[in-house]
Design an enzyme around this catalytic site. Structure first.
Site, PDB file in Angstrom:
ATOM      1  N   TYR A 174       7.226 -10.427   8.443  1.00  0.00           N
ATOM      2  CA  TYR A 174       8.648 -10.647   6.937  1.00  0.00           C
ATOM      3  C   TYR A 174       9.669 -11.808   8.426  1.00  0.00           C
ATOM      4  O   TYR A 174      10.126 -12.113   9.065  1.00  0.00           O
ATOM      5  CB  TYR A 174       8.890 -10.038   6.359  1.00  0.00           C
ATOM      6  CG  TYR A 174       8.245  -9.705   5.575  1.00  0.00           C
ATOM      7  CD1 TYR A 174       7.632  -9.224   3.778  1.00  0.00           C
ATOM      8  CD2 TYR A 174       6.288  -9.130   6.514  1.00  0.00           C
ATOM      9  CE1 TYR A 174       6.878  -8.942   3.424  1.00  0.00           C
ATOM     10  CE2 TYR A 174       5.287  -8.746   5.539  1.00  0.00           C
ATOM     11  CZ  TYR A 174       5.808  -8.561   3.837  1.00  0.00           C
ATOM     12  OH  TYR A 174       4.694  -8.321   3.011  1.00  0.00           O
ATOM     13  N   ALA A 349       0.018   6.636   5.255  1.00  0.00           N
ATOM     14  CA  ALA A 349      -0.109   6.225   4.494  1.00  0.00           C
ATOM     15  C   ALA A 349      -1.722   5.987   3.847  1.00  0.00           C
ATOM     16  O   ALA A 349      -1.912   7.255   2.694  1.00  0.00           O
ATOM     17  CB  ALA A 349      -0.141   4.579   4.816  1.00  0.00           C
ATOM     18  N   ARG A 350      -2.803   5.916   4.404  1.00  0.00           N
ATOM     19  CA  ARG A 350      -4.357   5.699   3.771  1.00  0.00           C
ATOM     20  C   ARG A 350      -4.513   7.157   3.577  1.00  0.00           C
ATOM     21  O   ARG A 350      -5.122   7.598   2.648  1.00  0.00           O
ATOM     22  CB  ARG A 350      -4.906   4.812   5.031  1.00  0.00           C
ATOM     23  CG  ARG A 350      -4.464   3.350   4.563  1.00  0.00           C
ATOM     24  CD  ARG A 350      -5.718   3.035   5.666  1.00  0.00           C
ATOM     25  NE  ARG A 350      -5.389   2.824   6.720  1.00  0.00           N
ATOM     26  CZ  ARG A 350      -5.907   2.635   8.333  1.00  0.00           C
ATOM     27  NH1 ARG A 350      -7.375   1.140   8.185  1.00  0.00           N
ATOM     28  NH2 ARG A 350      -4.986   3.155   9.184  1.00  0.00           N
TER      29      ARG A 350
END
Length: 395
Positions: A174, A349-350
């Site tokens: 980013y 997260a997952r």
């Protein structure tokens, strides 16, 4: 003889800047996919309330753009003044469940879909970008001044919305991450060239964010240890940049990541590549492009528990600031071992998509391992509401 400090207890309250977290497990940012045209919805509120109810100490809202041009696409939230009241509903809901809430703020840069956003984006240097579907122009100094102000204003808005922490996105190529990357930053001014100059703009942004919020909230960074691409950021540079950020004193912790949403989208996932599901989730033309070029952007890496740990150890040796370990953490023993190696927190997260109540189950010793099988079929669901498809099937 030096006596080593005792290993932190996962379940004892822990300090993060001005915050006291109820344990040492953080829900990492995963784009929720439930913000049509950038609106705060009940589904977004419920998503994070469920994570807090499941026991995570801190849940992270992803991805909050600092400007319309900094969105990933049109269904990305811009954390402006208009969204403060609705986001206050979210933070209130998280707090009611005993958790704390972080806002991940950033500018997508080369990862922004300009056709979807219907506005231009920025890069350190002019180059073609597949996500932008065209040429992205290198930012002028005045434009970078505007971006800096956008980060300041967004940080203030996050505080007014009741967020307890702000995570500045310095990862995955980013905008801020791309400034640090030698293969993406070809500038010849004060923001390009040497390592110190490539780090100058991200450091400036972090300084202004901290100045905007003071010590009222924790300020952390999601930081790329490596871009995972040839000639990209690697440990020899990223370790030195991390030391500069620590010396600046604007961060309360750093969450260590790697990879590139622009050039290598599997480096920070690992495991199976659900290409068929990705193709099916896209318009026909984009799906055709994925069939042709997807294997280059989404190469296969075998999954390993805590796959970022070997690199993260280099940062633990080089830094004294609190570090958050990320990367395929699915077992209670992995968390215990990470804390034993000196990491202050872990981010999941997952595993929490598969079972949002996993932290409570770990605490109560009902299970020692999560149910996530790293099939990554959750990844294409970001366009329709990020979720575990196995959990959905079993309901």
């Amino acid at each position: 003889m030096t006596v080593p400090p005792p290993q932190p207890d996962i379940w004892e309250p822990a300090r993060l800047g001005p915050l006291t977290l109820r344990n040492r497990i953080v829900k990492a940012a995963t784009f929720e996919g439930v913000m049509p045209r950038g609106r705060v919805t009940d589904r977004l509120v419920d998503f994070h309330a469920e994570v807090a109810r499941g026991g995570a100490a801190l849940t992270t809202v992803a991805y909050c753009a600092v400007s319309p041009g900094g969105r990933v696409h049109a269904n990305t939230l811009v954390l402006d003044r208009a969204h403060v009241p609705d986001l206050r509903r979210l933070t209130d809901a998280v707090h009611a469940e005993g958790g704390l809430a972080a806002a991940q703020i950033g500018h997508a840069g080369l990862v922004a879909n300009t056709l979807s956003n219907r506005t231009k984006t920025l890069a350190p240097s002019t180059r073609l970008s597949p996500p932008a579907m065209g040429l992205v122009r290198g930012a002028t100094r005045d434009e970078l001044d505007d971006v800096t102000h956008d980060f300041e204003n967004t940080a203030r808005n996050a505080v007014d919305a009741g967020f307890d922490a702000i995570e500045v996105h310095l990862g995955h190529n980013y905008l801020l991450s791309s400034f640090m990357s030698p293969n993406l930053n070809r500038r010849t001014d004060e923001y390009g060239g040497s390592l110190e100059r490539r780090a100058a703009f991200p450091r400036r942004v972090l300084e202004r964010v901290r100045h905007a919020v003071g010590d009222s909230v924790a300020v952390t960074a999601k930081f790329n240890m490596t871009d995972g691409v040839p000639k990209g950021l690697w440990l020899d540079d990223s370790l030195r940049i991390a030391q500069l950020l620590e010396a600046d004193g604007h961060l309360d912790a750093m969450q260590l990541t790697g990879g590139s949403s622009l050039l290598n989208g599997m480096y920070f996932f690992r495991g199976d590549v659900p290409m068929a599901e990705f193709v099916a989730s896209q318009p026909k033309l984009v799906g055709w492009g994925l069939k042709m070029y997807g294997p280059r952007i989404f190469p296969t890496y075998p999954f390993e528990e805590a796959f970022f740990l070997p690199m993260a150890r280099q940062f633990r040796d080089a830094l004294s600031m609190p570090l958050i370990l990320l990367g395929g953490i699915n077992r209670l023993a992995t968390i215990e071992n990470a804390l034993g190696e000196g990491f202050e927190f872990v981010a999941m997260a997952r595993a929490l998509l598969r079972d949002p109540d996993l932290v409570n189950k770990f605490r109560d010793r009902h299970v020692a391992e999560g149910l996530c099988i790293h099939c990554n079929k959750c990844m294409p669901t970001i366009y329709t509401g990020t979720r575990c498809v196995i959990r959905e099937t079993l309901r």
